[in-house]
Design a protein around this motif. Sequence first.
Motif, PDB file in Angstrom:
ATOM      1  N   SER A  51      -5.484 -16.576   2.647  1.00 14.55           N
ATOM      2  CA  SER A  51      -5.121 -15.705   3.764  1.00 14.55           C
ATOM      3  C   SER A  51      -4.448 -14.436   3.273  1.00 14.55           C
ATOM      4  O   SER A  51      -4.692 -13.343   3.793  1.00 14.55           O
ATOM      5  N   THR A  52      -3.614 -14.588   2.258  1.00 16.06           N
ATOM      6  CA  THR A  52      -2.924 -13.427   1.693  1.00 16.06           C
ATOM      7  C   THR A  52      -3.943 -12.402   1.190  1.00 16.06           C
ATOM      8  O   THR A  52      -3.819 -11.203   1.463  1.00 16.06           O
ATOM      9  N   LEU A  53      -4.953 -12.893   0.487  1.00 11.90           N
ATOM     10  CA  LEU A  53      -5.992 -12.007  -0.043  1.00 11.90           C
ATOM     11  C   LEU A  53      -6.711 -11.276   1.092  1.00 11.90           C
ATOM     12  O   LEU A  53      -6.905 -10.056   1.054  1.00 11.90           O
ATOM     13  N   LEU A  54      -7.088 -12.043   2.120  1.00 10.17           N
ATOM     14  CA  LEU A  54      -7.817 -11.451   3.245  1.00 10.17           C
ATOM     15  C   LEU A  54      -6.954 -10.418   3.972  1.00 10.17           C
ATOM     16  O   LEU A  54      -7.431  -9.340   4.355  1.00 10.17           O
ATOM     17  N   GLN A  55      -5.676 -10.756   4.136  1.00 12.55           N
ATOM     18  CA  GLN A  55      -4.788  -9.850   4.877  1.00 12.55           C
ATOM     19  C   GLN A  55      -4.494  -8.578   4.094  1.00 12.55           C
ATOM     20  O   GLN A  55      -4.253  -7.528   4.688  1.00 12.55           O
ATOM     21  N   MET A  56      -4.539  -8.668   2.778  1.00 14.47           N
ATOM     22  CA  MET A  56      -4.367  -7.440   1.986  1.00 14.47           C
ATOM     23  C   MET A  56      -5.595  -6.543   2.156  1.00 14.47           C
ATOM     24  O   MET A  56      -5.470  -5.320   2.198  1.00 14.47           O
ATOM     25  N   ILE A  57      -6.783  -7.161   2.267  1.00 12.77           N
ATOM     26  CA  ILE A  57      -7.994  -6.352   2.504  1.00 12.77           C
ATOM     27  C   ILE A  57      -7.910  -5.707   3.884  1.00 12.77           C
ATOM     28  O   ILE A  57      -8.207  -4.528   4.065  1.00 12.77           O
ATOM     29  N   ALA A  58      -7.474  -6.505   4.869  1.00 15.85           N
ATOM     30  CA  ALA A  58      -7.395  -6.002   6.246  1.00 15.85           C
ATOM     31  C   ALA A  58      -6.277  -4.987   6.439  1.00 15.85           C
ATOM     32  O   ALA A  58      -6.323  -4.187   7.365  1.00 15.85           O
ATOM     33  N   GLY A  59      -5.249  -5.062   5.575  1.00 16.95           N
ATOM     34  CA  GLY A  59      -4.113  -4.169   5.738  1.00 16.95           C
ATOM     35  C   GLY A  59      -2.965  -4.793   6.514  1.00 16.95           C
ATOM     36  O   GLY A  59      -2.022  -4.102   6.898  1.00 16.95           O
ATOM     37  N   LEU A  60      -3.031  -6.094   6.745  1.00 17.43           N
ATOM     38  CA  LEU A  60      -1.953  -6.783   7.462  1.00 17.43           C
ATOM     39  C   LEU A  60      -0.841  -7.212   6.504  1.00 17.43           C
ATOM     40  O   LEU A  60       0.259  -7.548   6.919  1.00 17.43           O
ATOM     41  N   GLU A  61      -1.150  -7.259   5.212  1.00 20.61           N
ATOM     42  CA  GLU A  61      -0.157  -7.478   4.155  1.00 20.61           C
ATOM     43  C   GLU A  61      -0.304  -6.334   3.163  1.00 20.61           C
ATOM     44  O   GLU A  61      -1.424  -5.917   2.857  1.00 20.61           O
ATOM     45  N   ARG A  62       0.819  -5.866   2.646  1.00 21.03           N
ATOM     46  CA  ARG A  62       0.748  -4.811   1.623  1.00 21.03           C
ATOM     47  C   ARG A  62       0.439  -5.430   0.261  1.00 21.03           C
ATOM     48  O   ARG A  62       0.835  -6.563  -0.009  1.00 21.03           O
ATOM     49  N   VAL A  63      -0.250  -4.695  -0.589  1.00 17.34           N
ATOM     50  CA  VAL A  63      -0.428  -5.160  -1.967  1.00 17.34           C
ATOM     51  C   VAL A  63       0.865  -4.847  -2.724  1.00 17.34           C
ATOM     52  O   VAL A  63       1.515  -3.839  -2.439  1.00 17.34           O
ATOM     53  N   SER A  64       1.241  -5.726  -3.670  1.00 15.43           N
ATOM     54  CA  SER A  64       2.401  -5.425  -4.509  1.00 15.43           C
ATOM     55  C   SER A  64       1.999  -4.453  -5.610  1.00 15.43           C
ATOM     56  O   SER A  64       2.818  -3.686  -6.114  1.00 15.43           O
ATOM     57  N   ALA A  65       0.720  -4.527  -6.012  1.00  9.27           N
ATOM     58  CA  ALA A  65       0.170  -3.588  -6.994  1.00  9.27           C
ATOM     59  C   ALA A  65      -1.344  -3.631  -6.890  1.00  9.27           C
ATOM     60  O   ALA A  65      -1.906  -4.578  -6.331  1.00  9.27           O
ATOM     61  N   GLY A  66      -1.990  -2.614  -7.414  1.00  7.31           N
ATOM     62  CA  GLY A  66      -3.449  -2.609  -7.479  1.00  7.31           C
ATOM     63  C   GLY A  66      -4.093  -1.772  -6.397  1.00  7.31           C
ATOM     64  O   GLY A  66      -3.414  -1.214  -5.526  1.00  7.31           O
ATOM     65  N   GLN A  67      -5.409  -1.654  -6.506  1.00  5.08           N
ATOM     66  CA  GLN A  67      -6.179  -0.836  -5.560  1.00  5.08           C
ATOM     67  C   GLN A  67      -7.241  -1.668  -4.853  1.00  5.08           C
ATOM     68  O   GLN A  67      -7.837  -2.553  -5.450  1.00  5.08           O
ATOM     69  N   ILE A  68      -7.456  -1.337  -3.589  1.00  3.13           N
ATOM     70  CA  ILE A  68      -8.553  -1.910  -2.818  1.00  3.13           C
ATOM     71  C   ILE A  68      -9.420  -0.743  -2.359  1.00  3.13           C
ATOM     72  O   ILE A  68      -8.923   0.171  -1.701  1.00  3.13           O
ATOM     73  N   ALA A  69     -10.696  -0.771  -2.736  1.00  3.69           N
ATOM     74  CA  ALA A  69     -11.611   0.275  -2.282  1.00  3.69           C
ATOM     75  C   ALA A  69     -12.666  -0.358  -1.381  1.00  3.69           C
ATOM     76  O   ALA A  69     -13.236  -1.397  -1.725  1.00  3.69           O
TER      77      ALA A  69
END
Length: 368
Positions: free
Chosen positions: A55-73
Amino acid sequence: MNAIDMAIRAAAANIKLTGVTKAYDAQTVVIPPLDVELRAGEFTVVLGPSGCGKSTLLQMIAGLERVSAGQIAIGGREVQDLEPKHRGCAMVFQNYALYPHMSVFDNIAYSLKISGMAKAERIDRVGAVAKMLGLSDYLARKPAQLSGGQRQRVAIGRAIVREPGVLLFDEPLSNLDAQLRHDMRVELAELHRRIGATTVFVTHDQVEAMTLADRILILNKGRIEQFDTPKAIYHHPASVFVAKFIGAPPMNILPVTGDGTVLRLADGQVAAQAPLTGSYQLGIRPEDILLDSKADGRAVTAALRFREDLGSHAILAAELGGSVVRIATPFGAEVLDRGEPSLTFPASRLHLFDAESGRAIPGAFAAH
Ligand SMILES: Nc1ncnc2c1ncn2[C@@H]1O[C@H](COP(=O)(O)OP(=O)(O)O)[C@@H](O)[C@H]1O
Ligand SMILES: [Mg+2]
């Protein structure tokens, strides 16, 4: 493709994660730096046990959780600092909270309305989505007047009506009963074929993963264990973790020791020929074990512990060298009553794993 499908068809986008990390603090690293690329239009199932970070991974893609580091394109555009609404993703959750006081039409149309779309276009769009999802006759109803499956379809309708390039699902079927889950699986596969959005579907259910995915991403404590097609994951698991997570019952894993010629089980019986020395874990799927085939003199003897007759086939559990092995057999009671069945492990069906790391050692039985 017909006009309705055409109207809903999304511009699929690829999703590229580079060094994406989630840490709540130094001790709580949920996702260590993760690199992966999901192809445009691909249906990816993220599979793993509860708490592994799906869920954490999915929410980082959706923007509901912030990434601690890294890029999502997404589609080549960096989105990790954008608001969810600017990422072009739509998400369907397990608890698909519909607006209870609104009709099905208004539930599906809501996001179009707040984005300011003209009424005539809204009616067209919702009509097309409802038709695709088999909801045309229910547009005037309230959620309480729908079955669980219909409500889930409304939730999906609400997500796809904005024509997202990326569709994100977080265990959307886990609240449904077995029959409905099966029906919805078939519908989702069909829907994906029709609208072609890049889809990321999170589940802990290996059957959903095997049946829906173009590729399965298996997550273990936030790390990728394997990312490959269902077929490759089933037939060539990259680790003991994957081998035991896929298949029902899962692959048998037996500790073995090689003396340079053969691999022996803990009780000294010879399980396989292989020019290996040292400790390993030997894997074989329940359906790949042959019963009572002493012909080539390679059988081992196990003590039958219990059996489950499932009608189409039976599952036997037998003790072998201190481990329990499960055997799936299409044969009926005639083999079930033998207390000490002989088992053969065909060389072409064996998997070998490192004793410590659990990683697969490919080609160990290639010569046989
Ligand atoms: N706010 C938080 N603080 C610390 N740990 C958290 C927080 N939210 C989630 N976690 C931890 O992150 C891990 C992954 O959670 P999650 O992504 O929900 O797993 P999954 O969806 O695979 O079940 C879990 O171990 C969970 O306890
Ligand atoms: Mg979850």
